[in-house]
Write an enzyme that holds these catalytic residues in place. Sequence first.
Site, PDB file in Angstrom:
ATOM      1  N   TYR A 148      11.825  50.890-105.057  1.00 27.47           N
ATOM      2  CA  TYR A 148      11.751  52.325-104.805  1.00 27.47           C
ATOM      3  C   TYR A 148      12.949  52.977-105.469  1.00 27.47           C
ATOM      4  O   TYR A 148      14.085  52.525-105.305  1.00 27.47           O
ATOM      5  CB  TYR A 148      11.783  52.579-103.293  1.00 27.47           C
ATOM      6  CG  TYR A 148      11.779  54.039-102.899  1.00 27.47           C
ATOM      7  CD1 TYR A 148      10.622  54.808-102.976  1.00 27.47           C
ATOM      8  CD2 TYR A 148      12.945  54.650-102.435  1.00 27.47           C
ATOM      9  CE1 TYR A 148      10.630  56.145-102.600  1.00 27.47           C
ATOM     10  CE2 TYR A 148      12.954  55.985-102.057  1.00 27.47           C
ATOM     11  CZ  TYR A 148      11.793  56.726-102.137  1.00 27.47           C
ATOM     12  OH  TYR A 148      11.788  58.051-101.766  1.00 27.47           O
ATOM     13  N   ASP A 243      19.320  50.598-110.741  1.00 28.42           N
ATOM     14  CA  ASP A 243      19.355  51.548-109.638  1.00 28.42           C
ATOM     15  C   ASP A 243      20.242  50.940-108.556  1.00 28.42           C
ATOM     16  O   ASP A 243      19.810  50.080-107.779  1.00 28.42           O
ATOM     17  CB  ASP A 243      17.934  51.801-109.125  1.00 28.42           C
ATOM     18  CG  ASP A 243      17.914  52.744-107.928  1.00 28.42           C
ATOM     19  OD1 ASP A 243      18.987  53.002-107.348  1.00 28.42           O
ATOM     20  OD2 ASP A 243      16.821  53.213-107.571  1.00 28.42           O
ATOM     21  N   LYS A 271      24.340  57.342-101.898  1.00 34.22           N
ATOM     22  CA  LYS A 271      24.770  56.748-100.622  1.00 34.22           C
ATOM     23  C   LYS A 271      26.285  56.593-100.479  1.00 34.22           C
ATOM     24  O   LYS A 271      26.956  57.554-100.122  1.00 34.22           O
ATOM     25  CB  LYS A 271      24.026  55.429-100.404  1.00 34.22           C
ATOM     26  CG  LYS A 271      22.485  55.649-100.387  1.00 34.22           C
ATOM     27  CD  LYS A 271      21.720  54.521 -99.826  1.00 34.22           C
ATOM     28  CE  LYS A 271      20.221  54.609-100.028  1.00 34.22           C
ATOM     29  NZ  LYS A 271      19.510  55.413 -99.048  1.00 34.22           N
TER      30      LYS A 271
END
Length: 432
Positions: A148, A243, A271
Amino acid sequence: MKLKIEMTKNQALFERAQRHIPGGVNSPVRAFRSVGGTPCFFERAKGSRICDADGHEFIDYVGSWGPMIVGHAHPEVLQAVYDAAALGLSFGAPTAREIEMADLLVRLVPSMEMVRLTSSGTEATMSAIRLARGFTGRDKIIKFAGCYHGHGDSLLVKAGSGALTFGHPSSAGVPASLAAHTLVLDYNAPQQLIDTFAQWGDQIAAVIVEPVVGNMNLIAPTQEFLRTMREVCTQYGTVLIYDEVMTGFRVALGGAQALYGITPDLSTFGKVIGGGMPVGAFGGRRDIMLQLAPLGPVYQAGTLSGNPVAMAAGLATLKLIQAPGFHDRLGAATQQLTAGLSAAARKHGIVFSAQHVGGMFGLYFCERVPQTYDEVMTSDTAAFNRFFHAMLAAGCYFAPSAFEAGFVSAAHTAEDIAATLAAADRVFAGMR
Ligand code: HOZ
């Protein structure tokens, strides 16, 4: 006589939320739909603990899905936020803190030569894909089933996280003509990469990958998979994008690329670098990054990009995690958790396995630690749901989906882990 059933505060909030927010949540996994029941509406958190509207306190293994690596409401992070906020919340213009952040990212992450800051991980991956397409003049990209990369159109094809949890791995609303440019391969299947590149290599702009997957539960890469990916990308002039929104600064100070010793062309972050504030970043090779506007023809922008308060929270967090031995201690605590859970499950004859990479972990209700999408899909989701709810009732908050990774913070003490393992022992005993 009519029996009046009192609603809990969580239930009342959930009912109210659903009136004007689709599903009552602003991000699908939070709705508890796959595990059932009422989502917790959280009011406050400190260190390893998080408290809901009904006054329940939990040991938190979600950590806002990764950012809270030093624990919730760390005093140094809070102070940095207060100080920055007092000077103004947003200027929509450059600030010195952005330079500090960019310099730090370049110093800490092996592949970074230049950086652009965004407001979310989704923005970062979306922009990195556009940049790779602009740089190569090619349209096709490769992603891996179950990975994802946020909810950009090109990337919502066989996606993980909420898309996987709710059985819509390829979202409605993505034009078929756009999705057609996304080739989906299996994770940890190096031969598929070789075969696909042999056929389409000169048309592939980018390969994007979670170097450790955290969105179909945790799946660790094989060295051969990562090495093959690097080799074919170099051979065909394809941009390799790591990613690292989840893995960045978490599995090691320099991210997964430092841990596995592979240098991608571009990387994306989020994050941890925002310390709990909305942030993203993408960066890497200078020759590619120079294609970005205002220098080059690839457009990318954002009103709140490099927001001063978010930068302050991120810089304070990145300072704390550079303390000597920080990641060793985080990894050791996470190891204690996963080893302890495995032992407890074994003791009670529960089909279960677990693993961790640094400060992120995976719990699987299947015999062996899965290495592929197909293997993780064999997990017993009904058993996970029982475990999830029983642990919640025992005061431990895990991700409300069998297909999400978990996170430990530096604020998790040996007592927290011991309390979690004691609870798990009782829960597994009840699951026999
Ligand atoms: N997609 C993230 C989890 N893998 C975010 C989920 C959320 O914030 O609800």
